[in-house]
Design a protein around this motif. Structure first.
Motif, PDB file in Angstrom:
ATOM      1  N   ALA A   1       0.795  -1.228   0.000  1.00 54.25           N
ATOM      2  CA  ALA A   1       0.000   0.000   0.000  1.00 54.25           C
ATOM      3  C   ALA A   1       0.829   1.280   0.000  1.00 54.25           C
ATOM      4  N   GLY A   2       2.099   1.200   0.352  1.00 58.69           N
ATOM      5  CA  GLY A   2       2.904   2.420   0.377  1.00 58.69           C
ATOM      6  C   GLY A   2       2.359   3.442   1.351  1.00 58.69           C
TER       7      GLY A   2
ATOM      8  N   ILE B   1       3.052   0.716  -6.193  1.00 63.42           N
ATOM      9  CA  ILE B   1       3.518   0.717  -7.577  1.00 63.42           C
ATOM     10  C   ILE B   1       2.897   1.884  -8.338  1.00 63.42           C
ATOM     11  N   CYS B   2       1.620   2.130  -8.077  1.00 63.40           N
ATOM     12  CA  CYS B   2       0.914   3.259  -8.685  1.00 63.40           C
ATOM     13  C   CYS B   2       1.575   4.583  -8.292  1.00 63.40           C
ATOM     14  N   GLN B   3       2.029   4.692  -7.055  1.00 63.89           N
ATOM     15  CA  GLN B   3       2.688   5.908  -6.587  1.00 63.89           C
ATOM     16  C   GLN B   3       3.977   6.180  -7.365  1.00 63.89           C
ATOM     17  N   PHE B   4       4.680   5.113  -7.732  1.00 57.95           N
ATOM     18  CA  PHE B   4       5.878   5.274  -8.567  1.00 57.95           C
ATOM     19  C   PHE B   4       5.502   5.743  -9.969  1.00 57.95           C
TER      20      PHE B   4
ATOM     21  N   CYS C   1      -3.789   6.965  -9.251  1.00 57.42           N
ATOM     22  CA  CYS C   1      -3.662   7.635  -7.945  1.00 57.42           C
ATOM     23  C   CYS C   1      -4.849   8.560  -7.697  1.00 57.42           C
ATOM     24  N   THR C   2      -5.667   8.213  -6.744  1.00 56.75           N
ATOM     25  CA  THR C   2      -6.860   8.988  -6.412  1.00 56.75           C
ATOM     26  C   THR C   2      -6.504  10.441  -6.159  1.00 56.75           C
TER      27      THR C   2
END
Length: 362
Positions: free
Chosen positions: A105-106, A171-174, A246-247
């Motif tokens: 989840a980061g 991963i989405c945050q990257f 990313c919301t």
């Protein structure tokens, strides 16, 4: 239903049809240990019995931290392998294909101290999160966790994995430059973090092991999503399951006259740019809608989520031209509290009783 029930080949595995149960976290079946329970096994076996071609097991954590929930399923230890194998065996016995979604989840994790590619703050579930920038050493550690988790999943007998690269998880945050402000190689090449994971897994597992990704379409724009998809295809991804990124950090788009949602439009546009299978998701409730999406958009597979919770036999009923039932999109999901009290399921059960058929019991 000329396309919905056609087989689909992913990597070297032939899926029985174009119907996918997407990853949906089910609370209360496990605990803080992340161990598989009998409820988990019965849950996934029910969809396999119901004719679903591809099952993607709920977000499963590769690390002892970075969880999305305290009782999230885990694969951070070899101790998890026997329980996971029971799920894989139960699903395979019914003729379905099953993958595990790996999710860290980061910054949105439940722990007090959370991490992100670079410093970043957000609110999730009414809780303020402030993520500490990952060091290179920490990045390598998390990549190790993903790789080791994938190997355990292979040893447990699954057909492959789906990396969770959407919905504001790590991963989405990257992948999103509005979140990833790094000035090193992981900022200059946003896909590098996940590409390195894919390459390392490929070095260990058989070529037949499926590696796909749940990918944000708008990251932050559709052009970025297409670029990410093309980079991942170039580096060996087996399928792209297109969703939101990313919301609060993306700009979606859909033509005014388009018959489906923006994220389905995005899946269709991404499909024009890649040759690997592409999945569409979001609000797909009926067999007729699922077939229309396959026919109109050119995508390869459709995700049937909440309507499958209402009726695990959705695929078989669709094939037999029977009433599949559907999710009624309640403000608060009753299925997650008490499945028999789900309004969509209650309506379907009444119809089944009137037709002298067995109602859905759990």
């Amino acid at each position: 239903m000329s396309l919905l029930f056609e087989p689909l080949k992913i990597n070297q595995t032939t899926i029985n049809n174009r119907i996918c149960l997407p990853s949906m976290v089910i609370g209360g079946y496990s605990d803080e240990t992340g161990m598989v329970s009998e409820k988990n096994i019965e849950h996934y076996q029910s969809f396999a019995k119901g004719g679903t071609g591809l099952i993607i097991q709920e977000a499963t954590c590769p690390s002892t931290y970075g969880k999305v929930a305290e009782d999230q399923l885990g694969v951070w230890s070899d101790d998890h392998i026997p329980g996971l194998k029971k799920i894989a065996d139960a699903v395979h016995a019914e003729g379905a294909t099953i993958l595990v979604q790996l999710c860290h989840a980061g910054v949105t994790a439940i722990e007090e101290e959370t991490f992100c590619p670079s410093e970043y703050s957000c609110t999730k579930n009414d809780r303020f999160r402030k993520g500490t920038a990952l060091t290179l050493e920490h990045i390598k550690k998390i990549q190790d966790d993903f790789v080791n988790a994938a190997v355990r999943i292979w040893k447990a007998g699954y057909d492959g994995i789906e990396l969770h690269g959407a919905h504001r998880y790590l991963i989405c945050q990257f992948l999103n430059p509005r979140v990833n402000k790094r000035t090193d190689e992981y900022g200059k090449q946003p896909t590098l973090f996940v590409i390195e994971i894919i390459n390392r897994i490929r070095e260990i597992v058989p070529d037949t092991f499926i590696i796909g990704i749940r990918l944000g379409a708008f990251e932050p724009t559709l052009a970025d999503g297409i670029a990410n998809a093309k980079a991942l295809e170039k580096n060996g991804i087996d399928f792209l399951n297109i969703s939101y990124g990313c919301t609060g950090e993306f700009d979606s788009y859909v033509p005014e006259d388009y018959p489906f949602k923006d994220v389905i439009y995005a899946a269709a546009e991404i499909k024009k740019n890649v040759s690997v299978p592409v999945f569409a998701v979001n609000g797909i409730k009926t067999p007729e809608m699922a077939e229309d999406i396959l026919q109109i958009t050119g995508v390869d597979m459709v995700n049937i989520g909440r309507s499958m919770l209402v009726n695990p036999n959705w695929a078989n009923d669709a094939k037999a031209s029977q009433d599949t039932g559907k999710c009624l999109v309640c403000r608060q999901c009753m299925w997650h509290k008490t499945p028999p009290k789900c309004p969509g399921r209650k309506i379907l059960n009444r119809k089944l009783v009137r037709a002298n058929k067995t109602p859905i019991l759990n």
